[in-house]
Design an enzyme around this catalytic site. Structure first.
Site, mmCIF file in Angstrom:
data_model
loop_
_atom_site.group_PDB
_atom_site.id
_atom_site.type_symbol
_atom_site.label_atom_id
_atom_site.label_comp_id
_atom_site.label_asym_id
_atom_site.label_seq_id
_atom_site.Cartn_x
_atom_site.Cartn_y
_atom_site.Cartn_z
ATOM 1 N N ARG A 33 0.814 -1.228 0.000
ATOM 2 C CA ARG A 33 0.000 0.000 0.000
ATOM 3 C C ARG A 33 0.842 1.271 0.000
ATOM 4 N NH1 ARG A 33 -2.250 -3.813 -1.090
ATOM 5 N NH2 ARG A 33 -4.204 -4.638 -0.251
ATOM 6 N N SER A 47 -10.278 1.491 3.289
ATOM 7 C CA SER A 47 -9.472 1.160 4.460
ATOM 8 C C SER A 47 -8.591 2.339 4.856
ATOM 9 C CB SER A 47 -8.593 -0.061 4.179
ATOM 10 O OG SER A 47 -9.394 -1.207 3.955
ATOM 11 N N GLU A 104 -3.297 4.662 5.327
ATOM 12 C CA GLU A 104 -3.324 4.523 3.875
ATOM 13 C C GLU A 104 -3.796 5.803 3.216
ATOM 14 O OE1 GLU A 104 -5.289 1.318 1.948
ATOM 15 O OE2 GLU A 104 -4.751 -0.151 3.471
#
Length: 326
Positions: A195, A243, A315
């Site tokens: 990520r 997320s 993230e």
């Protein structure tokens, strides 16, 4: 955590904004709210805003940034972006209307390679590749972002990610010298990791080339349906950016499970809360504010660190905020 500082004293900000606006001419818009350009639908305005419709427009943005010394924020679909309520004291450039990269999908059935423009939505590309009899990109049908954003954050899910198929990218460097802004880089030079990547904010992904494999179309379509059904059953809709925290041990320890284990599902601060459906999603209320989303992030991270020892990493790309934690 990705933090892009866009705050300056008001007088300095306006003066630099005037310089940038003069350099951009008719392309420049002033004090445009960035909230509608994000899936959170919160946040303040950009000092200067540009709706780029061609690569030539990106050239002008680069020149304006150099002349004004203002930072540049590249905005795609905004599915991984949170802008502070005070806004962004720089040049925000929307790239979703650039014809050359908006919807380009070139599929070579002989080599199983696909070239996609950075503005292509991941679910669209997933369905197009399956329809062409290719496999390896089905996972992306449930990710509400674009190819460009997916490259920069190495987006993924359901056991795969961009790095699994990415061959190379064509980049446009807004910080580069005139005539030297376009370059092609192989995937192994992008610093892709879970990520994240090492691509700077100034690097605009124009196209990405993927290496897929021949597959069974019917099997691929079943997998697409299964992924979509799972996402609908397990993840919330509404105003969020997917997320929020990276899984601290991918495949073994998930951020959502940690947050859930300490009873923070549904935890609210003002106009934002941890989703009752998935603990790694933070929801913003209609007419909410970015400060509340960040307050929830702070509290969640602090509680998880204190009670489990895991230091969660965000993230979400945070714009106009001071560092939330060391």
């Amino acid at each position: 955590m990705h933090v892009l500082d866009g705050e300056r004293p008001a007088s300095e900000r306006r003066g630099a904004g005037d310089v940038a606006a003069r350099a951009l001419g008719a392309l420049a818009e002033r004090d445009v709210s960035l909230a509608p350009f994000t899936t959170y639908k919160v946040g303040g305005a950009a000092e200067v805003f540009v709706r780029a419709r061609s690569i030539d427009d990106l050239d002008l943005v680069a020149d304006a940034a150099a002349a004004s010394a203002l930072p540049v924020l590249v905005v795609g679909r905004g599915s991984n972006l949170l802008v502070s309520d005070v806004g962004f004291a720089g040049i925000a450039v929307s790239i979703t209307e650039i014809n050359e990269i908006a919807d380009q999908i070139d599929i070579d059935s002989d080599s199983s390679q696909v070239v996609a423009g950075s503005g292509v939505l991941l679910p669209v590309l997933a369905r197009r590749t399956v329809a062409a009899g290719l496999t390896g990109f089905e996972w992306a049908v449930g990710v509400p972002g674009t190819v460009g954003g997916a490259v920069k954050m190495n987006a993924g899910g359901h056991g795969s990610d961009m790095s699994a198929a990415l061959v190379d990218v064509v980049l446009w460097d807004l910080a580069g010298a005139a005539g030297e802004r376009s370059r092609t880089l192989p995937a192994d030079r992008l610093g892709l990791r879970f990520r994240a990547s090492e691509l700077p904010d100034s690097a605009v992904v124009l196209t990405a080339r993927l290496q897929l494999a021949p597959g069974d179309r019917e099997a691929g379509e079943r997998e697409l349906s299964d992924i979509v059904a799972w996402r609908r059953a397990n993840q919330p809709g509404g105003q969020n950016a997917g997320s929020v925290f990276v899984n601290p041990v991918p495949g073994e320890v998930s951020a959502g499970a940690l947050i859930d284990s300490i009873g923070l599902r549904g935890h609210r601060v003002g106009t934002a809360c941890v989703s009752a459906k998935h603990a790694n999603f933070i929801q913003a209320d209609p007419d909410g504010c970015a400060a509340d989303v960040v307050a929830v992030m702070r509290e969640v991270r602090a509680r998880v660190l204190a009670e489990t020892g895991f230091a969660l990493r965000s993230e979400i790309r945070l714009v106009g905020f001071e560092a939330l934690w060391d």
